[in-house]
Design a protein around this motif. Structure first.
Motif, short mmCIF file in Angstrom:
data_model
loop_
_atom_site.label_atom_id
_atom_site.label_comp_id
_atom_site.label_asym_id
_atom_site.label_seq_id
_atom_site.Cartn_x
_atom_site.Cartn_y
_atom_site.Cartn_z
N MET A 1 36.25 26.66 47.72
CA MET A 1 36.64 26.68 46.30
C MET A 1 37.83 27.61 46.11
O MET A 1 37.96 28.64 46.73
CB MET A 1 35.39 27.15 45.52
N LYS A 2 38.72 27.20 45.19
CA LYS A 2 39.83 28.06 44.80
C LYS A 2 39.39 28.88 43.58
O LYS A 2 38.80 28.32 42.66
CB LYS A 2 41.04 27.20 44.43
N VAL A 3 39.66 30.19 43.60
CA VAL A 3 39.28 31.05 42.47
C VAL A 3 40.54 31.65 41.86
O VAL A 3 41.41 32.15 42.58
CB VAL A 3 38.33 32.18 42.91
N LEU A 4 40.62 31.59 40.54
CA LEU A 4 41.73 32.23 39.81
C LEU A 4 41.19 33.51 39.18
O LEU A 4 40.21 33.47 38.42
CB LEU A 4 42.26 31.28 38.74
N VAL A 5 41.81 34.64 39.50
CA VAL A 5 41.40 35.94 38.94
C VAL A 5 42.50 36.40 37.98
O VAL A 5 43.69 36.33 38.32
CB VAL A 5 41.19 36.98 40.07
N ILE A 6 42.09 36.89 36.81
CA ILE A 6 43.06 37.37 35.82
C ILE A 6 43.01 38.90 35.79
O ILE A 6 41.93 39.48 35.60
CB ILE A 6 42.72 36.85 34.40
N GLY A 7 44.18 39.53 35.95
CA GLY A 7 44.25 40.99 35.85
C GLY A 7 45.13 41.60 36.93
O GLY A 7 45.59 40.90 37.84
N SER A 8 45.36 42.90 36.83
CA SER A 8 46.30 43.55 37.76
C SER A 8 45.87 44.95 38.14
O SER A 8 46.66 45.73 38.65
CB SER A 8 47.68 43.62 37.11
N GLY A 9 44.61 45.30 37.89
CA GLY A 9 44.18 46.67 38.16
C GLY A 9 43.42 46.82 39.47
O GLY A 9 43.32 45.87 40.26
N GLY A 10 42.91 48.04 39.69
CA GLY A 10 42.09 48.30 40.86
C GLY A 10 40.83 47.45 40.86
O GLY A 10 40.37 46.98 41.91
N ARG A 11 40.29 47.25 39.68
CA ARG A 11 39.11 46.37 39.55
C ARG A 11 39.42 44.98 40.09
O ARG A 11 38.66 44.42 40.88
CB ARG A 11 38.74 46.28 38.06
N GLU A 12 40.58 44.43 39.68
CA GLU A 12 40.92 43.07 40.12
C GLU A 12 41.24 43.04 41.62
O GLU A 12 40.95 42.04 42.29
CB GLU A 12 42.07 42.52 39.28
N HIS A 13 41.83 44.12 42.15
CA HIS A 13 42.06 44.14 43.59
C HIS A 13 40.72 44.08 44.33
O HIS A 13 40.56 43.32 45.29
CB HIS A 13 42.85 45.38 44.01
N ALA A 14 39.75 44.86 43.85
CA ALA A 14 38.43 44.87 44.50
C ALA A 14 37.78 43.48 44.39
O ALA A 14 37.19 42.99 45.35
CB ALA A 14 37.55 45.93 43.87
N LEU A 15 37.90 42.84 43.23
CA LEU A 15 37.31 41.50 43.05
C LEU A 15 38.00 40.48 43.97
O LEU A 15 37.34 39.69 44.65
CB LEU A 15 37.42 41.05 41.58
N CYS A 16 39.34 40.52 43.99
CA CYS A 16 40.09 39.57 44.84
C CYS A 16 39.75 39.78 46.32
O CYS A 16 39.59 38.81 47.08
CB CYS A 16 41.60 39.73 44.63
N LYS A 18 37.00 41.03 47.60
CA LYS A 18 35.63 40.57 47.88
C LYS A 18 35.58 39.04 47.87
O LYS A 18 34.90 38.43 48.70
CB LYS A 18 34.68 41.14 46.82
N LEU A 19 36.31 38.41 46.96
CA LEU A 19 36.34 36.94 46.92
C LEU A 19 37.02 36.38 48.17
O LEU A 19 36.57 35.39 48.75
CB LEU A 19 37.07 36.46 45.65
N TYR A 20 38.10 37.03 48.60
CA TYR A 20 38.83 36.63 49.81
C TYR A 20 37.89 36.62 51.03
O TYR A 20 37.99 35.78 51.91
CB TYR A 20 40.00 37.59 50.01
N HIS A 21 36.94 37.56 51.03
CA HIS A 21 36.00 37.66 52.15
C HIS A 21 34.71 36.87 51.90
O HIS A 21 33.74 37.03 52.63
CB HIS A 21 35.67 39.12 52.44
N SER A 22 34.68 36.06 50.85
CA SER A 22 33.49 35.24 50.55
C SER A 22 33.61 33.90 51.25
O SER A 22 34.64 33.23 51.13
CB SER A 22 33.37 35.01 49.04
N ASP A 23 32.55 33.46 51.94
CA ASP A 23 32.58 32.17 52.63
C ASP A 23 32.81 31.01 51.66
O ASP A 23 33.38 30.00 52.02
CB ASP A 23 31.27 31.94 53.39
N SER A 24 32.34 31.19 50.43
CA SER A 24 32.44 30.11 49.45
C SER A 24 33.86 29.92 48.92
O SER A 24 34.14 28.94 48.23
CB SER A 24 31.52 30.41 48.26
N VAL A 25 34.73 30.87 49.23
CA VAL A 25 36.08 30.86 48.63
C VAL A 25 37.13 30.53 49.68
O VAL A 25 37.20 31.17 50.73
CB VAL A 25 36.38 32.24 47.98
N SER A 26 37.97 29.52 49.39
CA SER A 26 39.02 29.15 50.35
C SER A 26 40.36 29.76 49.96
O SER A 26 41.21 30.02 50.81
CB SER A 26 39.16 27.63 50.43
N GLU A 27 40.57 30.00 48.66
CA GLU A 27 41.85 30.56 48.23
C GLU A 27 41.66 31.38 46.96
O GLU A 27 40.91 30.98 46.06
CB GLU A 27 42.86 29.43 47.95
#
Ligand code: AMP
Ligand code: GLY
Length: 420
Positions: A1-16, A18-27
């Motif tokens: 699955m492709k995930v779109l994350v909105i934001g530019s802070g440390g929180r969003e870096h941590a979310l991106c 973690k999502l990047y390292h999720s098996d369910s996420v391709s991009e």
């Protein structure tokens, strides 16, 4: 699955991350992202508050899931519009986001739901507000009702400070529109904790406990900021406290929203004060805490993509969360001068010396300029470390910080001291 994350802070870096390292996420695609997020996501230069452009981006990208990081687009209805486009979204509707967008609404709903909170009154009239301050006396707390980036709360030690805050806010001098209504509140003493929940309909999943340091200076002195550091777990949040927050705070407030036909999908953040008289709710936010999200994502073992998609699709009851038993601690590196003015575009070097198998540097206000990594925001980096205890996580986070090659860096030297 492709995930779109909105934001530019440390929180969003941590979310991106973690999502990047999720098996369910391709991009992972992130708007707008920052220089650190570029390593784990394709960044698109659209601001997190540009709701029409974000809707157009989502229509073009057709992500399997959209995750909205910050509160402003949520309060402005981004999640509603994206859902109308048929997308699965993790983040509450504008109506539900009023829990954070209006402290007056939030306090009134807490009262209606029987959620424990400080005694309060809502005022728009200076004369009446001043009369209340005279009646209650100091210490007393004055809050701008609307969004103020974590800076709209004045804890006044004397009546004159409270009166000045009320006058400034109601006259529109500080916080603009957000200050046209104020909440005046009884002062509470105690230890603070952040209790976060992933919510979807009637399902409420507690995240691991955390605590942040909002004050700029060591020993929690000085002005409030967006947050100078955080750690998880928070020792003051025992299992009994966590259970009490779930049953007396999270469940009743979500039920009170439901009674008004406002469903909640997203993160519910309850800012709690543990007082001698028991738990009191200081505030609700409708998104992950920043910087609390950084240590939480370091500790989360579950596939974040699966968890957030299940919430977005109303299937959160099929999910359970797994945590690393280790602690995590994040030290925020800010630009010298923050939360007031500071110099931008200073080169930041030797970041790689800070990272190792236990330490991640999450970026917030960074960008690339002529080949250099530079600061463009107040909070710039979040050095986040795992350790067997909060003490060890703290040591790991601070260990290499003196190697950071950036003249304009400011950070607190005591993040985590309450837990130690
Ligand atoms: P809030 O944005 O409402 O969480 O407030 C920001 C910070 O102000 C909190 O984290 C507390 O440190 C402080 N604060 C808020 N409300 C109170 C209160 N009623 N008594 C004492 N401190 C408060
Ligand atoms: N760290 C406090 C907040 O995110 O509101």
């Amino acid at each position: 699955m492709k995930v779109l994350v909105i934001g530019s802070g440390g929180r969003e870096h941590a979310l991106c991350w973690k999502l990047y390292h999720s098996d369910s996420v391709s991009e992972v695609v992130c708007a707008p992202g920052n220089a650190g997020i570029k390593a784990v996501a394709r960044c698109v230069d659209i601001g997190a508050e540009d709701v029409p452009a974000l809707c157009a981006l989502a229509a073009e990208e057709k992500p399997g899931l959209v995750v909205v990081g910050p509160e402003v687009p949520l309060v402005n209805g981004l999640a509603d519009l994206l859902r109308q486009q048929g997308l699965d979204v993790f983040g509450p509707s504008a109506a539900a986001a009023e829990l954070e967008g209006s402290k007056a609404f939030s306090k009134e709903l807490m009262d209606e739901a029987g959620v424990p909170t400080a005694k309060f009154e809502v005022h728009t009239d200076v004369v009446k507000a001043e009369a209340l301050i005279a009646q209650w006396g100091a210490p007393i707390v004055v809050k701008a009702s609307g969004l103020a980036a974590g800076k709209g709360v004045i804890v006044a030690d004397d009546e004159a400070t409270a009166v000045e805050a009320v006058r400034d806010m109601l006259a529109g001098n500080s916080f603009g529109e957000a200050g046209h209504e104020v909440v005046i509140e009884e002062f509470l003493a105690g230890e603070e904790a952040s209790c976060l929940f992933i919510v979807s309909g009637d399902t409420i999943l507690p995240l691991a406990s955390s605590q942040d340091h909002k004050a700029l200076l060591d020993a929690d002195l000085g002005p409030n900021t967006g947050g100078m550091g955080a750690y998880s777990p928070a020792p003051c949040v025992t299992d009994a406290v966590a259970e009490e927050v779930l049953e007396t705070v999270a469940r009743p407030i979500i039920a009170a929203l439901k009674k008004r036909e406002i469903p909640f999908i997203g993160t519910l953040y309850a800012g709690m004060m543990l007082t001698e008289k028991g738990l009191r709710t200081l505030e609700f936010n409708v998104r992950f805490g920043d910087p609390e999200c950084q240590p939480l994502m370091m500790r989360l073992r579950s596939d974040l993509g699966d968890v957030l998609l299940a919430a977005a699709q109303g299937e959160l009851d099929t999910v359970s969360l797994e945590w690393d038993t280790r602690a995590a601690l994040c030290v925020v590196i800010a630009s010298e001068g923050y939360p007031n003015s500071y110099e931008k575009n200073q080169p930041i070097r030797a970041l790689d010396k800070l990272e190792n198998d236990r330490v991640m540097v999450f970026h917030a206000g960074t960008t690339m300029l002529n080949g250099d990594l530079v600061n463009v925001g107040g909070r710039v980096l979040g050095v986040t470390a795992l350790g067997d205890s909060v003490v060890e996580a703290q040591q790991a986070a601070y260990e290499n910080l003196d190697q950071l090659d950036w003249q304009g860096a400011y950070y607190r030297k005591d993040i985590g001291y309450r837990a130690i």
